[in-house]
Design an enzyme around this catalytic site. Sequence first.
Site, PDB file in Angstrom:
ATOM      1  N   SER A 193       0.830  -1.199   0.000  1.00 41.73           N
ATOM      2  CA  SER A 193       0.000   0.000   0.000  1.00 41.73           C
ATOM      3  C   SER A 193       0.865   1.249   0.000  1.00 41.73           C
ATOM      4  O   SER A 193       1.981   1.237   0.490  1.00 41.73           O
ATOM      5  CB  SER A 193      -0.918   0.024   1.216  1.00 41.73           C
ATOM      6  OG  SER A 193      -1.642   1.234   1.217  1.00 41.73           O
ATOM      7  N   LYS A 234      -4.753  -6.752   3.546  1.00 45.39           N
ATOM      8  CA  LYS A 234      -4.684  -5.638   2.584  1.00 45.39           C
ATOM      9  C   LYS A 234      -6.085  -5.287   2.081  1.00 45.39           C
ATOM     10  O   LYS A 234      -6.418  -4.121   1.887  1.00 45.39           O
ATOM     11  CB  LYS A 234      -3.765  -6.025   1.408  1.00 45.39           C
ATOM     12  CG  LYS A 234      -3.798  -5.063   0.222  1.00 45.39           C
ATOM     13  CD  LYS A 234      -3.276  -3.690   0.605  1.00 45.39           C
ATOM     14  CE  LYS A 234      -2.980  -2.681  -0.458  1.00 45.39           C
ATOM     15  NZ  LYS A 234      -3.702  -2.447  -1.611  1.00 45.39           N
ATOM     16  N   HIS A 245      -7.773  -3.339   4.697  1.00 42.43           N
ATOM     17  CA  HIS A 245      -7.157  -2.004   4.642  1.00 42.43           C
ATOM     18  C   HIS A 245      -7.838  -1.162   3.553  1.00 42.43           C
ATOM     19  O   HIS A 245      -8.201  -0.012   3.770  1.00 42.43           O
ATOM     20  CB  HIS A 245      -5.652  -2.153   4.364  1.00 42.43           C
ATOM     21  CG  HIS A 245      -4.988  -0.927   3.822  1.00 42.43           C
ATOM     22  ND1 HIS A 245      -5.150  -0.501   2.519  1.00 42.43           N
ATOM     23  CD2 HIS A 245      -4.169  -0.020   4.410  1.00 42.43           C
ATOM     24  CE1 HIS A 245      -4.465   0.609   2.344  1.00 42.43           C
ATOM     25  NE2 HIS A 245      -3.856   0.916   3.468  1.00 42.43           N
ATOM     26  N   ASN A 246      -8.021  -1.752   2.375  1.00 39.28           N
ATOM     27  CA  ASN A 246      -8.637  -0.995   1.284  1.00 39.28           C
ATOM     28  C   ASN A 246     -10.099  -0.660   1.605  1.00 39.28           C
ATOM     29  O   ASN A 246     -10.572   0.425   1.272  1.00 39.28           O
ATOM     30  CB  ASN A 246      -8.577  -1.789  -0.026  1.00 39.28           C
ATOM     31  CG  ASN A 246      -7.201  -1.707  -0.659  1.00 39.28           C
ATOM     32  OD1 ASN A 246      -6.214  -1.518   0.023  1.00 39.28           O
ATOM     33  ND2 ASN A 246      -7.134  -1.860  -1.970  1.00 39.28           N
ATOM     34  N   GLU A 292     -10.057   2.172   3.842  1.00 37.42           N
ATOM     35  CA  GLU A 292      -9.730   3.357   3.026  1.00 37.42           C
ATOM     36  C   GLU A 292     -11.017   3.914   2.372  1.00 37.42           C
ATOM     37  O   GLU A 292     -11.254   5.120   2.394  1.00 37.42           O
ATOM     38  CB  GLU A 292      -8.714   2.914   1.968  1.00 37.42           C
ATOM     39  CG  GLU A 292      -8.221   3.964   1.029  1.00 37.42           C
ATOM     40  CD  GLU A 292      -7.262   3.333  -0.003  1.00 37.42           C
ATOM     41  OE1 GLU A 292      -6.299   2.647   0.375  1.00 37.42           O
ATOM     42  OE2 GLU A 292      -7.497   3.527  -1.218  1.00 37.42           O
TER      43      GLU A 292
HETATM   44  P1  NAP Z   1      -1.491  -2.336 -13.540  1.00 39.09           P
HETATM   45  O1  NAP Z   1      -1.993  -1.310 -14.477  1.00 39.09           O
HETATM   46  O2  NAP Z   1      -2.440  -2.884 -12.532  1.00 39.09           O
HETATM   47  O3  NAP Z   1      -0.865  -3.567 -14.368  1.00 39.09           O
HETATM   48  C1  NAP Z   1      -0.012  -3.332 -15.446  1.00 39.09           C
HETATM   49  C2  NAP Z   1       1.085  -4.365 -15.476  1.00 39.09           C
HETATM   50  O4  NAP Z   1       0.516  -5.683 -15.543  1.00 39.09           O
HETATM   51  C3  NAP Z   1       1.958  -4.213 -16.722  1.00 39.09           C
HETATM   52  O5  NAP Z   1       3.297  -4.508 -16.384  1.00 39.09           O
HETATM   53  C4  NAP Z   1       1.376  -5.261 -17.643  1.00 39.09           C
HETATM   54  O6  NAP Z   1       2.257  -5.698 -18.632  1.00 39.09           O
HETATM   55  C5  NAP Z   1       1.090  -6.368 -16.666  1.00 39.09           C
HETATM   56  N1  NAP Z   1       0.149  -7.347 -17.175  1.00 39.09           N
HETATM   57  C6  NAP Z   1      -1.179  -7.179 -17.404  1.00 39.09           C
HETATM   58  N2  NAP Z   1      -1.712  -8.324 -17.884  1.00 39.09           N
HETATM   59  C7  NAP Z   1      -0.699  -9.225 -17.957  1.00 39.09           C
HETATM   60  C8  NAP Z   1      -0.604 -10.572 -18.360  1.00 39.09           C
HETATM   61  N3  NAP Z   1      -1.682 -11.244 -18.770  1.00 39.09           N
HETATM   62  N4  NAP Z   1       0.611 -11.181 -18.299  1.00 39.09           N
HETATM   63  C9  NAP Z   1       1.702 -10.509 -17.864  1.00 39.09           C
HETATM   64  N5  NAP Z   1       1.685  -9.236 -17.472  1.00 39.09           N
HETATM   65  C10 NAP Z   1       0.499  -8.594 -17.515  1.00 39.09           C
HETATM   66  O7  NAP Z   1      -0.165  -1.749 -12.805  1.00 39.09           O
HETATM   67  P2  NAP Z   1       0.063  -1.072 -11.386  1.00 39.09           P
HETATM   68  O8  NAP Z   1      -0.902   0.056 -11.145  1.00 39.09           O
HETATM   69  O9  NAP Z   1       1.516  -0.803 -11.292  1.00 39.09           O
HETATM   70  O10 NAP Z   1      -0.340  -2.217 -10.347  1.00 39.09           O
HETATM   71  C11 NAP Z   1       0.318  -3.462 -10.286  1.00 39.09           C
HETATM   72  C12 NAP Z   1      -0.386  -4.299  -9.211  1.00 39.09           C
HETATM   73  O11 NAP Z   1      -0.265  -3.620  -7.939  1.00 39.09           O
HETATM   74  C13 NAP Z   1      -1.883  -4.486  -9.452  1.00 39.09           C
HETATM   75  O12 NAP Z   1      -2.299  -5.719  -8.951  1.00 39.09           O
HETATM   76  C14 NAP Z   1      -2.502  -3.386  -8.597  1.00 39.09           C
HETATM   77  O13 NAP Z   1      -3.835  -3.680  -8.190  1.00 39.09           O
HETATM   78  C15 NAP Z   1      -1.558  -3.358  -7.405  1.00 39.09           C
HETATM   79  N6  NAP Z   1      -1.483  -2.079  -6.681  1.00 39.09           N
HETATM   80  C16 NAP Z   1      -1.571  -0.902  -7.357  1.00 39.09           C
HETATM   81  C17 NAP Z   1      -1.481   0.295  -6.635  1.00 39.09           C
HETATM   82  C18 NAP Z   1      -1.539   1.619  -7.357  1.00 39.09           C
HETATM   83  O14 NAP Z   1      -1.626   2.638  -6.643  1.00 39.09           O
HETATM   84  N7  NAP Z   1      -1.485   1.663  -8.670  1.00 39.09           N
HETATM   85  C19 NAP Z   1      -1.296   0.265  -5.243  1.00 39.09           C
HETATM   86  C20 NAP Z   1      -1.178  -0.964  -4.596  1.00 39.09           C
HETATM   87  C21 NAP Z   1      -1.284  -2.137  -5.325  1.00 39.09           C
HETATM   88  P3  NAP Z   1       2.238  -5.009 -20.114  1.00 39.09           P
HETATM   89  O15 NAP Z   1       3.088  -3.801 -19.974  1.00 39.09           O
HETATM   90  O16 NAP Z   1       2.825  -6.044 -20.994  1.00 39.09           O
HETATM   91  O17 NAP Z   1       0.806  -4.696 -20.435  1.00 39.09           O
END
Ligand code: NAP
Length: 483
Positions: A129, A184, A187-188, A191
Amino acid sequence: MKKADIGLIGLAVMGENLVMNMESRGFTVAVYNRSTEKVDNFVNGRGKGKHIIGCKSIGELVENLERPRKIMLMIRAGEAVDHMIAQLVPVLEEGDIIIDGGNSYFKDTIRRTRELTEKGLCYIGTGVSGGEEGALHGPCLMPGGNPQAWEAVKPIFMAISAKVDGDVPCCEWIGDDGAGHFVKMVHNGIEYGDMQLICEAYQLMRDGLGMTPDEMHEVFAKWNETELDSYLMEITRDILGFRDEKGEAVVDQILDTAGQKGTGKWTSESALEEGIPLTLISEAVSARCVAARKEERMEASAAYGRKCGKIIEDKKTFVEQIRKALYAAKIISYAQGYSLMKTAAEHYGWKLNYGDIALIWRGGCIIRSVFLGKIKEAYDKNPELQNLILDPYFKEAIESSLESWRKVVAAGAINGIPLPAMSAALFWFDSYTCENLPANLLQAQRDYFGAHCYERIDSPRGQMFHTNWTGHSGSTAAGSYNV
Ligand code: NAP
């Protein structure tokens, strides 16, 4: 060339920033992304000259890792995680560790831990988070899964996590299989609740008291110096004070239609499954659903000619009453969230440390606040605490806010200002602290139409009675069970 301490798959916003954070703490990181141009962009851009090894295939990533291999996935939650695991399993060796840092559903993490354990691999599902900033400078980390994997991962996680009170890491082993992702998820949910409560306070001031963004900016700045001191108060203060190039408040230009990614809904669903009232968070989820239906609301508003009434109380006095209502309702939200964790821990066999959970939420994450220190104290004093509102500190806090809280909810009802979370919290409090609820009548109704039986006030608990209410039904009772 030195092999990497850890590998990371998924170079989107969270992944990139976590890699930069790990590297800044002295770890060498090998990186891979499905779309491999992102690997090039990263290692030749932000990652240039750093201890970061760009890999164009999973095989290359695996070859570049120290054993036991530690591979962290920061990719979209859901099927993508299963696909990635399926590609990793054939190239990994016994004892290697896959870490899922995405917002995965905890039941998926339970399943994946079991499946990978059967294959001789280790699995950690960790909550991360703090968004982009947290990932880069120090997130709050909530790892769970195979405990035998923790020793290998711990030095990296402790180093990259946020710190409170100088050097206390906002990271602690949460428990077996899906425990980290469950915590987590809660937590969400919390939030969602905290954000909704702040929004209700804002609407009371904006529509009920006719206050401007600048005035509310001042109020939130002051509130942030009280028990409400928190990250969400801080950003609300800053948002209300933010103006565009024309000098207009940006908050006033934003369409009132909310989005969500589903973790709040999961929290509510899981509360229903566990039989725990999670009314505030559930109302916060519903509030986003109502907000999302902007066109429907516009039509309904016109049909009823709806306008909010003006609150005629003294502004300064009423603003203080809103603050107290917000504080009391927030306590209820955490009380409900902690009850959910307690019940789920019994169900899934997790040994959760509630004081530690409050501690790690104190830094790095979106719900970080001073208030969490008091929750830690409450659970450290009494780890078996039945409900947070029975802790003496919180009891006194609720008692000293109760009158204001009732006045605020009443003012919302009278003036047509929707307060779904503040009122749900108040009515939960009134139910939970009510010795005699009307469930005697409810049991009579159930027995009348379905012969579901009831317990009597003058008989031992568990002894069931049935009445032939109509005089013409039989004496057969239905089986007694709860779902
Ligand atoms: P995201 O938009 O949720 O995911 C994008 C990433 O996932 C890219 O690297 C993408 O690769 C990859 N991806 C998607 N489908 C795929 C597949 N079938 N096979 C392999 N790779 C794949 O990115 P994010 O916001 O950085 O979040 C990453 C994770 O952390 C998610 O689960 C999200 O819920 C969690 N999270 C996010 C936040 C936030 O504030 N953003 C906070 C906490 C946790 P390509 O580039 O090849 O498309």
